[in-house]
Motif scaffolding. Structure first.
Motif, PDB file in Angstrom:
ATOM      1  N   MET A 130       0.855  -1.186   0.000  1.00 18.44           N
ATOM      2  CA  MET A 130       0.000   0.000   0.000  1.00 18.44           C
ATOM      3  C   MET A 130       0.897   1.244   0.000  1.00 18.44           C
ATOM      4  SD  MET A 130      -3.171   0.833   2.534  1.00 18.44           S
ATOM      5  CE  MET A 130      -2.232   0.284   3.964  1.00 18.44           C
ATOM      6  N   ARG A 131       0.591   2.173  -0.934  1.00 17.53           N
ATOM      7  CA  ARG A 131       1.428   3.368  -1.019  1.00 17.53           C
ATOM      8  C   ARG A 131       0.610   4.600  -0.688  1.00 17.53           C
ATOM      9  NH1 ARG A 131       6.269   4.038  -4.711  1.00 17.53           N
ATOM     10  NH2 ARG A 131       4.817   5.139  -6.062  1.00 17.53           N
ATOM     11  N   ALA A 132       1.182   5.456   0.120  1.00 23.19           N
ATOM     12  CA  ALA A 132       0.516   6.698   0.503  1.00 23.19           C
ATOM     13  C   ALA A 132       1.428   7.867   0.167  1.00 23.19           C
ATOM     14  CB  ALA A 132       0.199   6.689   1.987  1.00 23.19           C
ATOM     15  N   ARG A 133       0.812   9.009  -0.072  1.00 22.81           N
ATOM     16  CA  ARG A 133       1.573  10.239  -0.257  1.00 22.81           C
ATOM     17  C   ARG A 133       1.162  11.216   0.823  1.00 22.81           C
ATOM     18  NH1 ARG A 133       1.424  11.860  -6.618  1.00 22.81           N
ATOM     19  NH2 ARG A 133      -0.804  11.990  -6.218  1.00 22.81           N
ATOM     20  N   VAL A 134       2.145  11.763   1.510  1.00 24.65           N
ATOM     21  CA  VAL A 134       1.884  12.773   2.533  1.00 24.65           C
ATOM     22  C   VAL A 134       2.392  14.102   1.986  1.00 24.65           C
ATOM     23  CG1 VAL A 134       2.447  13.546   4.854  1.00 24.65           C
ATOM     24  CG2 VAL A 134       2.071  11.108   4.415  1.00 24.65           C
ATOM     25  N   PHE A 135       1.502  15.086   1.924  1.00 23.09           N
ATOM     26  CA  PHE A 135       1.883  16.423   1.468  1.00 23.09           C
ATOM     27  C   PHE A 135       2.093  17.295   2.688  1.00 23.09           C
ATOM     28  CE2 PHE A 135      -0.646  14.609  -1.898  1.00 23.09           C
ATOM     29  CZ  PHE A 135       0.090  14.910  -3.030  1.00 23.09           C
ATOM     30  N   SER A 142      -8.216   2.584   6.666  1.00 25.37           N
ATOM     31  CA  SER A 142      -8.569   3.629   7.637  1.00 25.37           C
ATOM     32  C   SER A 142      -7.613   3.596   8.830  1.00 25.37           C
ATOM     33  CB  SER A 142     -10.024   3.472   8.088  1.00 25.37           C
ATOM     34  OG  SER A 142     -10.177   2.277   8.808  1.00 25.37           O
ATOM     35  N   ALA A 143      -7.174   2.383   9.209  1.00 28.43           N
ATOM     36  CA  ALA A 143      -6.183   2.286  10.282  1.00 28.43           C
ATOM     37  C   ALA A 143      -4.860   2.902   9.827  1.00 28.43           C
ATOM     38  CB  ALA A 143      -5.986   0.819  10.671  1.00 28.43           C
ATOM     39  N   ALA A 144      -4.503   2.632   8.562  1.00 27.93           N
ATOM     40  CA  ALA A 144      -3.256   3.185   8.031  1.00 27.93           C
ATOM     41  C   ALA A 144      -3.313   4.704   8.010  1.00 27.93           C
ATOM     42  CB  ALA A 144      -3.006   2.640   6.628  1.00 27.93           C
ATOM     43  N   ARG A 145      -4.493   5.254   7.645  1.00 24.65           N
ATOM     44  CA  ARG A 145      -4.624   6.708   7.625  1.00 24.65           C
ATOM     45  C   ARG A 145      -4.393   7.311   9.012  1.00 24.65           C
ATOM     46  NH1 ARG A 145      -6.572  10.108   4.385  1.00 24.65           N
ATOM     47  NH2 ARG A 145      -7.575   8.524   3.107  1.00 24.65           N
ATOM     48  N   ALA A 146      -4.975   6.673  10.031  1.00 27.05           N
ATOM     49  CA  ALA A 146      -4.802   7.179  11.392  1.00 27.05           C
ATOM     50  C   ALA A 146      -3.328   7.141  11.793  1.00 27.05           C
ATOM     51  CB  ALA A 146      -5.653   6.355  12.355  1.00 27.05           C
ATOM     52  N   ARG A 147      -2.648   6.044  11.422  1.00 29.25           N
ATOM     53  CA  ARG A 147      -1.223   5.932  11.747  1.00 29.25           C
ATOM     54  C   ARG A 147      -0.406   7.000  11.015  1.00 29.25           C
ATOM     55  NH1 ARG A 147       1.043   2.548  15.567  1.00 29.25           N
ATOM     56  NH2 ARG A 147       2.559   1.567  14.165  1.00 29.25           N
ATOM     57  N   LEU A 148      -0.732   7.222   9.745  1.00 33.01           N
ATOM     58  CA  LEU A 148       0.017   8.213   8.957  1.00 33.01           C
ATOM     59  C   LEU A 148      -0.191   9.620   9.523  1.00 33.01           C
ATOM     60  CD1 LEU A 148      -0.721   6.771   5.422  1.00 33.01           C
ATOM     61  CD2 LEU A 148       1.566   7.094   6.374  1.00 33.01           C
ATOM     62  N   ILE A 175       5.255   7.074   1.031  1.00 35.77           N
ATOM     63  CA  ILE A 175       5.479   6.044   2.040  1.00 35.77           C
ATOM     64  C   ILE A 175       4.862   4.731   1.575  1.00 35.77           C
ATOM     65  CG2 ILE A 175       5.039   5.384   4.444  1.00 35.77           C
ATOM     66  CD1 ILE A 175       5.063   8.272   5.210  1.00 35.77           C
ATOM     67  N   THR A 176       5.674   3.691   1.527  1.00 35.02           N
ATOM     68  CA  THR A 176       5.178   2.355   1.220  1.00 35.02           C
ATOM     69  C   THR A 176       4.952   1.628   2.546  1.00 35.02           C
ATOM     70  OG1 THR A 176       6.556   2.371  -0.743  1.00 35.02           O
ATOM     71  CG2 THR A 176       5.609   0.256  -0.112  1.00 35.02           C
ATOM     72  N   LEU A 177       3.724   1.127   2.724  1.00 34.85           N
ATOM     73  CA  LEU A 177       3.352   0.470   3.978  1.00 34.85           C
ATOM     74  C   LEU A 177       3.050  -0.999   3.735  1.00 34.85           C
ATOM     75  CD1 LEU A 177       0.740   3.116   5.144  1.00 34.85           C
ATOM     76  CD2 LEU A 177       2.933   2.717   6.250  1.00 34.85           C
ATOM     77  N   LYS A 178       3.222  -1.814   4.773  1.00 36.09           N
ATOM     78  CA  LYS A 178       2.743  -3.195   4.702  1.00 36.09           C
ATOM     79  C   LYS A 178       1.236  -3.149   4.493  1.00 36.09           C
ATOM     80  CE  LYS A 178       6.262  -5.581   7.438  1.00 36.09           C
ATOM     81  NZ  LYS A 178       6.994  -4.492   8.131  1.00 36.09           N
ATOM     82  N   ASP A 179       0.710  -4.091   3.701  1.00 42.63           N
ATOM     83  CA  ASP A 179      -0.721  -4.061   3.407  1.00 42.63           C
ATOM     84  C   ASP A 179      -1.542  -4.202   4.681  1.00 42.63           C
ATOM     85  OD1 ASP A 179      -0.581  -3.523   0.775  1.00 42.63           O
ATOM     86  OD2 ASP A 179      -0.507  -5.622   0.147  1.00 42.63           O
ATOM     87  N   THR A 224      12.168   3.773  14.639  1.00 38.98           N
ATOM     88  CA  THR A 224      12.514   4.023  16.032  1.00 38.98           C
ATOM     89  C   THR A 224      11.299   4.486  16.831  1.00 38.98           C
ATOM     90  OG1 THR A 224      14.704   4.685  15.283  1.00 38.98           O
ATOM     91  CG2 THR A 224      14.093   5.317  17.527  1.00 38.98           C
ATOM     92  N   LEU A 225      10.422   5.270  16.180  1.00 38.09           N
ATOM     93  CA  LEU A 225       9.237   5.792  16.869  1.00 38.09           C
ATOM     94  C   LEU A 225       8.128   4.747  16.997  1.00 38.09           C
ATOM     95  CD1 LEU A 225       8.954   9.374  15.309  1.00 38.09           C
ATOM     96  CD2 LEU A 225       9.368   8.856  17.713  1.00 38.09           C
ATOM     97  N   GLY A 226       8.319   3.566  16.423  1.00 32.29           N
ATOM     98  CA  GLY A 226       7.333   2.516  16.593  1.00 32.29           C
ATOM     99  C   GLY A 226       6.382   2.343  15.428  1.00 32.29           C
ATOM    100  N   TYR A 227       6.890   2.523  14.201  1.00 31.24           N
ATOM    101  CA  TYR A 227       6.058   2.287  13.011  1.00 31.24           C
ATOM    102  C   TYR A 227       6.731   1.250  12.119  1.00 31.24           C
ATOM    103  CZ  TYR A 227       3.897   6.613  14.596  1.00 31.24           C
ATOM    104  OH  TYR A 227       3.278   7.576  15.354  1.00 31.24           O
ATOM    105  N   PRO A 228       6.713  -0.021  12.544  1.00 30.11           N
ATOM    106  CA  PRO A 228       7.423  -1.038  11.753  1.00 30.11           C
ATOM    107  C   PRO A 228       6.737  -1.349  10.429  1.00 30.11           C
ATOM    108  CG  PRO A 228       6.192  -2.072  13.527  1.00 30.11           C
ATOM    109  CD  PRO A 228       6.034  -0.582  13.705  1.00 30.11           C
ATOM    110  N   GLU A 229       5.504  -0.851  10.233  1.00 30.42           N
ATOM    111  CA  GLU A 229       4.799  -1.140   8.974  1.00 30.42           C
ATOM    112  C   GLU A 229       5.334  -0.333   7.796  1.00 30.42           C
ATOM    113  OE1 GLU A 229       3.640   0.654  11.531  1.00 30.42           O
ATOM    114  OE2 GLU A 229       1.862   1.855  11.009  1.00 30.42           O
TER     115      GLU A 229
END
Lengths: 97, 97
Positions: free
Chosen positions: A1-6, A52-58, A44-48, B27-32
Motif C-alpha cells: 500500500m502506497r501513501a503520499r503525505v503532502f 482507515s487504520a493506516a490513515r490514522a497511523r500516517l 510512504i510504502t506500507l505493509k498491506d 525508532t518511533l514505533g512504526y514497523p509497517e
C-alpha cells in the motif's frame, strides 16, 4: 500500500523558496505565473492492511515527525493498488491550527 | 488555474532524506513502514487560460528550472477550479531519461 503525505507551509507563512522560484520563472519569460509555493511530498510504502487504520497511523506520523504543525499543514492521500488504475483518492485536509 | 508539479528523485537514485525518515519512523514505533522517498511539490497559480497550453508551458518550466532531469522525474497535475469540487486530474508521468 502506497501513501503520499503532502507537507506544505500554511498560507499565512512566508515561503522564500517559492518567491525565489517565482522570480526566476518571471525572468525566464513566464509572466503567467502568479504565485509559487513549495512543499514536500513524502511517498510512504506500507505493509498491506486496513486503509482507515493506516490513515490514522500516517496522521500520527505527521504530527510526531513529518510536519511542524505550527507552520505547516499536512494531507494524506492513498495511491491505488499497483494492479488497479493509477488514481489517487483525495482525502481530508488537516489543518491542526 | 492552479497546478501542482511533483519533482521526485528517480527510483535508481539514493534518497538519504527518505532513509533517515524511514529510520526515525521505525525508532518511533512504526514497523509497517517499508520505504520512504521524499520529493518536492511545487504549487503554481497561473493566469487563467487553456489547460493544454498551460501544461506544455509547465513542462517546459520543469525542464528549464524546476527539475534536474539527470536525477529527477517530474509530473504535472491540475487542480479543479476553485468553484468546482476539489479534485486533481491525474496526468502523464514524464521520465525524460
Amino acid at each position: 500500500m502506497r501513501a503520499r503525505v503532502f507537507v506544505t507551509l500554511k498560507r499565512s507563512v512566508l515561503d522564500p523558496q517559492g518567491k525565489a522560484i517565482q522570480g526566476a520563472l518571471e525572468t525566464l519569460g513566464y509572466p503567467e505565473v502568479e504565485e509559487v509555493r513549495v512543499g514536500k511530498v513524502i511517498e510512504i510504502t506500507l505493509k498491506d492492511g486496513e486503509r482507515s487504520a493506516a490513515r490514522a497511523r500516517l496522521e500520527e506520523m505527521c504530527r510526531r515527525l513529518l510536519a511542524n504543525p505550527v507552520i505547516e499543514d499536512y494531507r494524506v492521500e492513498f495511491e491505488a493498488e499497483p494492479s488497479g488504475a493509477r488514481e489517487t483518492e483525495p482525502t481530508s485536509a488537516k489543518d491542526p491550527a
